[in-house]
Design a protein around this motif. Structure first.
Motif, PDB file in Angstrom:
ATOM      1  N   THR A  51       0.820  -1.344   0.152  1.00 48.40           N
ATOM      2  CA  THR A  51      -0.043  -0.038  -0.091  1.00 48.40           C
ATOM      3  C   THR A  51       0.995   1.312  -0.114  1.00 48.40           C
ATOM      4  N   VAL A  52       2.005   1.209   0.619  1.00 42.85           N
ATOM      5  CA  VAL A  52       2.797   2.468   0.902  1.00 42.85           C
ATOM      6  C   VAL A  52       4.244   2.154   0.188  1.00 42.85           C
ATOM      7  N   LEU A  53       4.751   2.871  -0.833  1.00 38.96           N
ATOM      8  CA  LEU A  53       6.198   2.852  -1.125  1.00 38.96           C
ATOM      9  C   LEU A  53       6.646   4.337  -1.282  1.00 38.96           C
ATOM     10  N   ASP A  54       7.722   4.167  -0.342  1.00 39.08           N
ATOM     11  CA  ASP A  54       8.596   5.369  -0.423  1.00 39.08           C
ATOM     12  C   ASP A  54      10.023   5.224  -0.950  1.00 39.08           C
ATOM     13  N   MET A  55      10.322   5.857  -2.091  1.00 40.54           N
ATOM     14  CA  MET A  55      11.517   5.770  -2.854  1.00 40.54           C
ATOM     15  C   MET A  55      12.378   7.062  -2.825  1.00 40.54           C
ATOM     16  N   SER A  56      11.733   8.164  -1.809  1.00 50.01           N
ATOM     17  CA  SER A  56      12.298   9.388  -1.701  1.00 50.01           C
ATOM     18  C   SER A  56      13.698   9.334  -1.469  1.00 50.01           C
ATOM     19  N   HIS A  57      14.304   8.496  -0.664  1.00 48.07           N
ATOM     20  CA  HIS A  57      15.657   8.513  -0.484  1.00 48.07           C
ATOM     21  C   HIS A  57      16.576   7.578  -1.336  1.00 48.07           C
ATOM     22  N   CYS A  58      16.104   7.125  -2.389  1.00 51.93           N
ATOM     23  CA  CYS A  58      16.906   6.141  -3.393  1.00 51.93           C
ATOM     24  C   CYS A  58      17.614   7.200  -4.527  1.00 51.93           C
ATOM     25  N   THR A  59      18.875   6.691  -4.742  1.00 49.78           N
ATOM     26  CA  THR A  59      19.600   7.241  -6.073  1.00 49.78           C
ATOM     27  C   THR A  59      19.864   5.929  -7.219  1.00 49.78           C
ATOM     28  N   GLY A  60      20.017   6.392  -8.149  1.00 51.73           N
ATOM     29  CA  GLY A  60      20.769   5.383  -9.197  1.00 51.73           C
ATOM     30  C   GLY A  60      19.519   5.099 -10.279  1.00 51.73           C
ATOM     31  N   ILE A  61      18.236   5.415 -10.176  1.00 53.95           N
ATOM     32  CA  ILE A  61      17.343   5.151 -11.031  1.00 53.95           C
ATOM     33  C   ILE A  61      16.824   6.510 -11.910  1.00 53.95           C
ATOM     34  N   THR A  62      16.573   6.428 -13.062  1.00 57.14           N
ATOM     35  CA  THR A  62      16.084   7.607 -13.838  1.00 57.14           C
ATOM     36  C   THR A  62      14.983   7.465 -14.486  1.00 57.14           C
ATOM     37  N   GLU A  63      14.329   6.160 -14.539  1.00 57.68           N
ATOM     38  CA  GLU A  63      13.196   5.828 -15.342  1.00 57.68           C
ATOM     39  C   GLU A  63      12.549   4.808 -14.316  1.00 57.68           C
ATOM     40  N   ILE A  64      11.156   4.853 -14.588  1.00 56.62           N
ATOM     41  CA  ILE A  64      10.118   3.938 -14.280  1.00 56.62           C
ATOM     42  C   ILE A  64       9.561   3.529 -15.389  1.00 56.62           C
ATOM     43  N   GLU A  81      14.155  12.207  -6.197  1.00 52.60           N
ATOM     44  CA  GLU A  81      14.560  13.171  -7.175  1.00 52.60           C
ATOM     45  C   GLU A  81      15.374  12.358  -8.004  1.00 52.60           C
ATOM     46  N   GLY A  82      15.759  12.707  -9.455  1.00 53.09           N
ATOM     47  CA  GLY A  82      16.482  12.095 -10.340  1.00 53.09           C
ATOM     48  C   GLY A  82      15.899  11.409 -11.298  1.00 53.09           C
ATOM     49  N   ILE A  83      14.674  10.963 -11.165  1.00 59.81           N
ATOM     50  CA  ILE A  83      13.750  10.310 -12.194  1.00 59.81           C
ATOM     51  C   ILE A  83      13.232  11.263 -13.132  1.00 59.81           C
ATOM     52  N   THR A  84      13.618  10.883 -14.280  1.00 58.17           N
ATOM     53  CA  THR A  84      13.433  11.847 -15.522  1.00 58.17           C
ATOM     54  C   THR A  84      12.252  11.403 -16.452  1.00 58.17           C
ATOM     55  N   THR A  85      11.987   9.944 -16.272  1.00 53.61           N
ATOM     56  CA  THR A  85      10.786   9.488 -17.227  1.00 53.61           C
ATOM     57  C   THR A  85       9.849   8.523 -16.225  1.00 53.61           C
ATOM     58  N   ILE A  86       8.506   8.604 -16.634  1.00 57.52           N
ATOM     59  CA  ILE A  86       7.577   7.572 -16.069  1.00 57.52           C
ATOM     60  C   ILE A  86       7.159   7.226 -17.355  1.00 57.52           C
ATOM     61  N   GLY A  87       7.003   6.027 -17.452  1.00 55.92           N
ATOM     62  CA  GLY A  87       6.428   5.419 -18.808  1.00 55.92           C
ATOM     63  C   GLY A  87       5.233   5.384 -18.876  1.00 55.92           C
ATOM     64  N   ASP A  88       4.417   4.561 -19.950  1.00 54.64           N
ATOM     65  CA  ASP A  88       3.161   4.533 -20.303  1.00 54.64           C
ATOM     66  C   ASP A  88       2.726   3.758 -19.171  1.00 54.64           C
ATOM     67  N   GLU A  89       1.469   3.878 -18.646  1.00 51.94           N
ATOM     68  CA  GLU A  89       0.501   3.317 -17.669  1.00 51.94           C
ATOM     69  C   GLU A  89       1.262   2.804 -16.583  1.00 51.94           C
ATOM     70  N   VAL A  90       2.173   3.429 -16.188  1.00 49.46           N
ATOM     71  CA  VAL A  90       2.817   2.970 -14.879  1.00 49.46           C
ATOM     72  C   VAL A  90       1.918   2.656 -13.699  1.00 49.46           C
ATOM     73  N   PHE A  91       0.985   3.383 -13.478  1.00 49.96           N
ATOM     74  CA  PHE A  91       0.050   3.233 -12.301  1.00 49.96           C
ATOM     75  C   PHE A  91      -1.566   3.058 -12.831  1.00 49.96           C
ATOM     76  N   PHE A  92      -1.475   2.484 -14.060  1.00 48.67           N
ATOM     77  CA  PHE A  92      -2.813   2.208 -14.636  1.00 48.67           C
ATOM     78  C   PHE A  92      -3.766   1.355 -13.897  1.00 48.67           C
ATOM     79  N   TYR A  93      -4.695   1.966 -13.333  1.00 49.17           N
ATOM     80  CA  TYR A  93      -5.858   1.401 -12.671  1.00 49.17           C
ATOM     81  C   TYR A  93      -5.454   1.042 -11.316  1.00 49.17           C
ATOM     82  N   CYS A  94      -4.691   1.752 -10.704  1.00 54.10           N
ATOM     83  CA  CYS A  94      -4.531   1.573  -9.119  1.00 54.10           C
ATOM     84  C   CYS A  94      -5.627   2.279  -8.615  1.00 54.10           C
ATOM     85  N   ARG A  95      -6.513   1.523  -8.390  1.00 50.62           N
ATOM     86  CA  ARG A  95      -7.832   2.106  -7.841  1.00 50.62           C
ATOM     87  C   ARG A  95      -7.611   2.767  -6.425  1.00 50.62           C
TER      88      ARG A  95
END
Length: 267
Positions: A51-64, A81-95
């Motif tokens: 239910t909860v995902l906190d990635m705020s203190h992560c480094t190394g990834i630029t894309e979901i 911070e550091g993420i530049t791209t969120i791809g198509d439908e990443v959170f699709f139908y997360c109701r």
């Protein structure tokens, strides 16, 4: 972070077994997250009620990557911070998704990223240069959206069928209202378009049955499509700057069609 001990990344690859050992539905991470760590996390969320995902203190990834968290039970997400791209439908139908914090480094966000989510409000960072179509399609609980300064436009059908949407704040940098931007936003009553807007696309306000006023701040009329108000409330008003009503009507940019709706602001 008050209720979660962060999982340290960067020394040992993340595995589903490691996550299982926490016996939790809420996770926080810190340290360097690899692409493979993200793949493991994505699959784990799809197979468990996280239910909860906190990635705020992560480094190394630029894309979901696309569809990374589609149809999961996520409710609250914080991206680093550091993420530049969120791809198509990443959170699709997360109701159940009600809250997400996007990084100020974000440049691209994909097609139908938040389709059918339970978001109430969201702010998009001004760093965005590419915003996918149908981004908030069928977000029936969404009431308020702010687009950060620097955003100039989006792809079409941005708020398609956001039936609870009442408040949208557009930045001064916004220049093009794309096709079907507010399509079937049946609770939207008013909107202010910044002075730099140069174009209002086809069916921009299609099906906005509660729309009462559209205020334009520009003394130079933008172009407007003949279908901009298809199926909208017939009693809407178009409010233009004082002294500009005739300028709009005579501009040759499509406003003569809407002459009966155009009024001037008091000041």
């Amino acid at each position: 972070w008050e209720f979660m001990s962060p999982i340290q990344l960067g020394t040992t690859p993340l595995t589903a077994e490691m996550l299982e050992d926490y016996h939790s539905t809420r996770f926080a991470f810190e340290g360097r997250m690899s692409d493979q760590d993200l793949v493991v996390l994505s699959e784990y969320c799809k197979n468990h009620e996280i239910t909860v995902l906190d990635m705020s203190h992560c480094t190394g990834i630029t894309e979901i990557p696309q569809k990374a968290f589609e149809e999961t039970a996520l409710e609250i997400v914080t991206l680093p911070e550091g993420i530049t791209t969120i791809g198509d439908e990443v959170f699709f139908y997360c109701r159940s998704l009600t809250s997400i914090q996007l990084p100020r480094t974000l440049e691209r966000i994909g097609y139908r990223t938040f389709f059918g989510c339970n978001l109430k409000s969201i702010t998009l960072p001004g760093s965005l240069t590419q915003i996918g179509r149908l981004l908030f399609e069928a977000c029936s609980s969404l009431t308020s959206v702010t687009l950060g300064e620097g955003i100039t436009t989006t792809e079409h059908s941005f708020f398609w069928c956001c039936e609870s949407l009442t408040t949208v704040t557009l930045p001064k940098s916004f220049v093009v209202v794309p096709d079907a931007f507010f399509g079937y936003c049946s609770s939207l009553t008013s909107i202010t378009l910044p002075a730099n807007v140069t174009e209002i696309g086809s069916r921009a306000f299609k099906g906005c049955i509660a729309l009462s006023s559209v205020s334009l701040k520009g003394t130079t009329p933008p172009t407007i499509d003949k279908t901009a108000f298809d199926e909208a409330n017939v009693n809407y008003s178009i409010i233009v700057p004082k002294g500009c009503r005739q300028t709009y009507i005579d501009s040759g940019k499509g406003w003569d069609r809407y002459a009966d709706h155009i009024t001037e602001a008091a000041e």
